[in-house]
Design a protein around this motif. Structure first.
Motif, PDB file in Angstrom:
ATOM      1  N   PHE A  12       0.799  -1.022   0.121  1.00 25.73           N
ATOM      2  CA  PHE A  12       0.062   0.099  -0.015  1.00 25.73           C
ATOM      3  C   PHE A  12       0.717   1.379  -0.061  1.00 25.73           C
ATOM      4  O   PHE A  12       2.076   1.023   0.539  1.00 25.73           O
ATOM      5  CB  PHE A  12      -0.945   0.041   1.260  1.00 25.73           C
ATOM      6  N   LEU A  13       0.198   2.237  -0.362  1.00 22.76           N
ATOM      7  CA  LEU A  13       0.992   3.699  -0.407  1.00 22.76           C
ATOM      8  C   LEU A  13       0.444   4.417   0.556  1.00 22.76           C
ATOM      9  O   LEU A  13      -0.852   4.683   0.680  1.00 22.76           O
ATOM     10  CB  LEU A  13       0.800   4.188  -1.641  1.00 22.76           C
ATOM     11  N   LEU A  14       1.245   4.850   1.785  1.00 24.86           N
ATOM     12  CA  LEU A  14       0.526   5.922   2.872  1.00 24.86           C
ATOM     13  C   LEU A  14       1.005   7.366   2.260  1.00 24.86           C
ATOM     14  O   LEU A  14       2.017   7.784   2.142  1.00 24.86           O
ATOM     15  CB  LEU A  14       1.313   5.360   4.007  1.00 24.86           C
ATOM     16  N   LEU A  15       0.126   8.152   2.090  1.00 27.31           N
ATOM     17  CA  LEU A  15       0.083   9.332   1.580  1.00 27.31           C
ATOM     18  C   LEU A  15       0.685  10.271   2.691  1.00 27.31           C
ATOM     19  O   LEU A  15       1.219  11.475   2.535  1.00 27.31           O
ATOM     20  CB  LEU A  15      -1.301  10.024   1.025  1.00 27.31           C
ATOM     21  N   GLY A  16       0.626   9.984   3.958  1.00 27.66           N
ATOM     22  CA  GLY A  16       1.131  10.856   4.983  1.00 27.66           C
ATOM     23  C   GLY A  16      -0.024  11.963   5.273  1.00 27.66           C
ATOM     24  O   GLY A  16      -1.240  11.732   4.888  1.00 27.66           O
ATOM     25  N   LEU A  17       0.412  13.054   6.061  1.00 26.81           N
ATOM     26  CA  LEU A  17      -0.339  14.138   6.288  1.00 26.81           C
ATOM     27  C   LEU A  17      -0.502  15.307   5.356  1.00 26.81           C
ATOM     28  O   LEU A  17      -1.111  16.060   5.476  1.00 26.81           O
ATOM     29  CB  LEU A  17       0.077  14.699   7.782  1.00 26.81           C
ATOM     30  N   GLN A  20       2.694  18.585   0.242  1.00 26.02           N
ATOM     31  CA  GLN A  20       3.556  19.751   0.013  1.00 26.02           C
ATOM     32  C   GLN A  20       4.881  19.551   0.758  1.00 26.02           C
ATOM     33  O   GLN A  20       4.992  19.236   1.936  1.00 26.02           O
ATOM     34  CB  GLN A  20       2.710  21.109   0.700  1.00 26.02           C
ATOM     35  N   PRO A  21       5.874  19.694   0.145  1.00 19.44           N
ATOM     36  CA  PRO A  21       7.364  19.486   0.656  1.00 19.44           C
ATOM     37  C   PRO A  21       7.610  20.215   1.824  1.00 19.44           C
ATOM     38  O   PRO A  21       8.199  19.710   2.674  1.00 19.44           O
ATOM     39  CB  PRO A  21       7.937  20.038  -0.719  1.00 19.44           C
ATOM     40  N   ARG A  22       7.198  21.672   1.648  1.00 19.20           N
ATOM     41  CA  ARG A  22       7.562  22.552   2.924  1.00 19.20           C
ATOM     42  C   ARG A  22       6.793  21.968   4.321  1.00 19.20           C
ATOM     43  O   ARG A  22       7.351  22.037   5.286  1.00 19.20           O
ATOM     44  CB  ARG A  22       7.433  23.823   2.545  1.00 19.20           C
ATOM     45  N   GLN A  23       5.433  21.747   4.023  1.00 18.32           N
ATOM     46  CA  GLN A  23       4.656  21.176   4.931  1.00 18.32           C
ATOM     47  C   GLN A  23       5.170  19.823   5.696  1.00 18.32           C
ATOM     48  O   GLN A  23       5.093  19.472   6.806  1.00 18.32           O
ATOM     49  CB  GLN A  23       3.310  21.010   4.763  1.00 18.32           C
ATOM     50  N   GLN A  24       5.765  18.906   4.714  1.00 19.59           N
ATOM     51  CA  GLN A  24       6.368  17.812   5.015  1.00 19.59           C
ATOM     52  C   GLN A  24       7.380  17.757   5.966  1.00 19.59           C
ATOM     53  O   GLN A  24       7.695  17.112   6.911  1.00 19.59           O
ATOM     54  CB  GLN A  24       6.662  17.036   3.813  1.00 19.59           C
ATOM     55  N   ILE A  78       4.556   6.334  14.338  1.00 19.33           N
ATOM     56  CA  ILE A  78       5.452   7.411  14.077  1.00 19.33           C
ATOM     57  C   ILE A  78       6.729   6.936  13.434  1.00 19.33           C
ATOM     58  O   ILE A  78       7.280   7.689  12.264  1.00 19.33           O
ATOM     59  CB  ILE A  78       5.754   8.390  15.095  1.00 19.33           C
ATOM     60  N   PRO A  79       7.437   5.939  13.705  1.00 21.72           N
ATOM     61  CA  PRO A  79       8.686   5.567  13.298  1.00 21.72           C
ATOM     62  C   PRO A  79       8.626   5.222  11.793  1.00 21.72           C
ATOM     63  O   PRO A  79       9.690   5.893  10.839  1.00 21.72           O
ATOM     64  CB  PRO A  79       9.327   4.565  14.130  1.00 21.72           C
ATOM     65  N   LYS A  80       7.721   4.492  11.553  1.00 22.20           N
ATOM     66  CA  LYS A  80       7.214   4.331  10.158  1.00 22.20           C
ATOM     67  C   LYS A  80       7.301   5.283   9.344  1.00 22.20           C
ATOM     68  O   LYS A  80       7.655   5.627   8.141  1.00 22.20           O
ATOM     69  CB  LYS A  80       6.161   3.118  10.066  1.00 22.20           C
ATOM     70  N   MET A  81       6.317   6.446   9.667  1.00 26.61           N
ATOM     71  CA  MET A  81       6.148   7.503   8.948  1.00 26.61           C
ATOM     72  C   MET A  81       7.405   8.290   8.821  1.00 26.61           C
ATOM     73  O   MET A  81       7.791   8.878   7.655  1.00 26.61           O
ATOM     74  CB  MET A  81       5.218   8.532   9.655  1.00 26.61           C
ATOM     75  N   LEU A  82       8.269   8.497   9.780  1.00 29.00           N
ATOM     76  CA  LEU A  82       9.627   9.159   9.848  1.00 29.00           C
ATOM     77  C   LEU A  82      10.440   8.508   8.765  1.00 29.00           C
ATOM     78  O   LEU A  82      11.120   9.092   8.224  1.00 29.00           O
ATOM     79  CB  LEU A  82      10.099   9.319  11.002  1.00 29.00           C
ATOM     80  N   THR A  83      10.501   7.190   8.921  1.00 29.25           N
ATOM     81  CA  THR A  83      11.441   6.661   7.842  1.00 29.25           C
ATOM     82  C   THR A  83      11.135   6.709   6.514  1.00 29.25           C
ATOM     83  O   THR A  83      11.843   6.928   5.481  1.00 29.25           O
ATOM     84  CB  THR A  83      11.395   4.923   8.465  1.00 29.25           C
ATOM     85  N   ASN A  84       9.667   6.740   6.104  1.00 32.92           N
ATOM     86  CA  ASN A  84       9.330   6.941   4.974  1.00 32.92           C
ATOM     87  C   ASN A  84       9.687   8.188   4.231  1.00 32.92           C
ATOM     88  O   ASN A  84      10.084   8.529   3.184  1.00 32.92           O
ATOM     89  CB  ASN A  84       7.866   6.784   4.783  1.00 32.92           C
ATOM     90  N   HIS A  85       9.631   9.393   5.323  1.00 29.50           N
ATOM     91  CA  HIS A  85       9.911  10.329   4.645  1.00 29.50           C
ATOM     92  C   HIS A  85      11.286  10.740   4.259  1.00 29.50           C
ATOM     93  O   HIS A  85      11.964  11.220   3.534  1.00 29.50           O
ATOM     94  CB  HIS A  85       9.587  11.637   6.101  1.00 29.50           C
ATOM     95  N   LEU A  87      13.405   8.235   3.483  1.00 27.31           N
ATOM     96  CA  LEU A  87      13.695   7.538   2.360  1.00 27.31           C
ATOM     97  C   LEU A  87      13.069   8.045   1.120  1.00 27.31           C
ATOM     98  O   LEU A  87      13.482   7.331   0.086  1.00 27.31           O
ATOM     99  CB  LEU A  87      13.556   5.866   2.640  1.00 27.31           C
ATOM    100  N   GLY A  88      12.177   8.855   1.275  1.00 24.52           N
ATOM    101  CA  GLY A  88      11.391   9.494  -0.025  1.00 24.52           C
ATOM    102  C   GLY A  88      10.588   8.461  -0.273  1.00 24.52           C
ATOM    103  O   GLY A  88      10.374   8.186  -1.646  1.00 24.52           O
ATOM    104  N   THR A  89       9.871   7.430   0.492  1.00 27.53           N
ATOM    105  CA  THR A  89       9.240   6.347  -0.086  1.00 27.53           C
ATOM    106  C   THR A  89       7.756   6.429   0.675  1.00 27.53           C
ATOM    107  O   THR A  89       7.770   7.356   1.606  1.00 27.53           O
ATOM    108  CB  THR A  89       9.657   5.108   0.098  1.00 27.53           C
ATOM    109  N   GLN A  90       6.715   5.765   0.055  1.00 28.03           N
ATOM    110  CA  GLN A  90       5.227   5.838   0.777  1.00 28.03           C
ATOM    111  C   GLN A  90       4.731   4.607   0.925  1.00 28.03           C
ATOM    112  O   GLN A  90       3.688   4.357   1.443  1.00 28.03           O
ATOM    113  CB  GLN A  90       4.175   6.816  -0.115  1.00 28.03           C
ATOM    114  N   SER A  91       5.688   3.457   0.806  1.00 30.39           N
ATOM    115  CA  SER A  91       4.936   2.191   0.452  1.00 30.39           C
ATOM    116  C   SER A  91       5.237   1.358   1.860  1.00 30.39           C
ATOM    117  O   SER A  91       6.318   1.704   2.631  1.00 30.39           O
ATOM    118  CB  SER A  91       5.839   1.613  -0.615  1.00 30.39           C
TER     119      SER A  91
END
Length: 313
Positions: A12-17, A20-24, A78-85, A87-91
């Protein structure tokens, strides 16, 4: 056939919150700070309770368990979300998604049960102070916590198995920062009526029963406190209860808003905001609300910090 359809979606792809790059970037720093504050705050509580013999009581035993659960709770997402950010991935893999959902809701259930157990502990302490040591035995405390773990695991296992039987053969994008049950049900191309029914019946029973126990406990506590002749004593008791009830209201309010409404009434923005409150904000606030207003725990925390400074110096 279900197995073959299900295998068509391997991740699956987690879009996150935010997209927008700056918001990310800002959200990454915010969530990293909140995660570190949650872990550090709850670890300090656990350390203070373990090293101070005066805190080896049922109240702090339950508080220690709550701190442990809150660390695990926030560490599930939270760690998965931070790791995805980073690594530049959403999977996230299909198995990883189900595993994340399993552990997330197991810790949600444990928070739920522990809030009720702590309310019962306060009820016995305030309404039956002379029988407190007789009623709140170490065996009963262990039974309450152990039974909570067993029920939580059985409940979440049921919903995870029901989710695993579904087919996901189309869109694999989850508009969230973790694998939540509601977005997953929306993505399924199978009949989800059984899942919906179990969420609204068995799931609701698991959540509502402790909530009712909390309400009943505090009704009795209120009656007992109102009979206290000292105004200062009444205010102190009500102040403690109001803090606990504030977190209870936040915890249950967001969960009911997200999970016990028809799927058609859900919006991803509202669901995400509500889940951030109970998955990130509440675990971070628990050490402050439940503990730092307590003089005994403040004293124990002060000793821990002073000991660390002395050992470093």
């Amino acid at each position: 056939m279900r197995g073959s359809n299900q295998s068509s979606v391997s991740e699956f792809l987690l879009l996150g919150l935010s997209t927008q790059p700056r918001q990310q970037q800002l959200l990454f720093l915010l969530f990293l700070t909140m995660y570190l504050a949650t872990v550090l705050g709850n670890l300090l509580i656990l350390l203070a309770i373990s090293v101070d013999a005066r805190l080896h009581t049922p109240m702090y035993f339950f508080l220690g368990n709550l701190s442990f659960v809150d660390i695990c709770f926030t560490s599930t997402t939270i760690p998965k979300m931070l790791t995805n950010h980073l690594l530049g991935t959403q999977s996230i893999s299909f198995a990883g998604c189900l595993s994340q959902m399993y552990f997330l809701f197991m810790f949600v259930d444990m928070d739920n049960f522990l809030l009720a157990v702590m309310a019962y502990d306060r009820y016995v302490a305030i309404c039956h102070p002379l029988h407190y040591s007789v009623k709140m035995t170490p065996q009963l405390c262990a039974l309450l916590v152990g039974g909570s773990w067993i029920v939580a695991n059985m409940n979440v296992l049921l919903h995870t198995l029901l989710m695993a039987r579904l087919s996901f053969c189309g869109d694999s994008v989850i508009p969230h920062f973790f694998c939540d049950i509601t977005p997953l049900l929306k993505l399924s191309c199978s009949d989800t009526s059984l899942n919906d029914t179990m969420i609204l019946t068995e799931g609701a029973l698991i959540m509502i029963t402790p909530f009712v126990c909390i309400l009943v406990s505090y009704i009795h506590i209120s009656h007992a406190v109102l009979r206290v002749p000292s105004t200062q004593g009444r205010w102190k008791a009500f102040s403690t209860c109001s803090s606990h009830l504030a977190v209870v209201s936040l915890f249950y309010g967001t969960i009911i808003a997200v999970y016990f409404n028809p799927l058609s009434s859900h919006s991803s923005e509202k669901d995400t905001a509500a889940t951030v409150l109970y998955t990130v904000v509440t675990p971070m606030l628990n050490p402050f609300i439940y503990s730092l207003r307590n003089r005994d725990l403040k004293r124990a925390l002060g000793k821990v910090v002073a000991r660390k400074r002395f050992s470093v110096g």
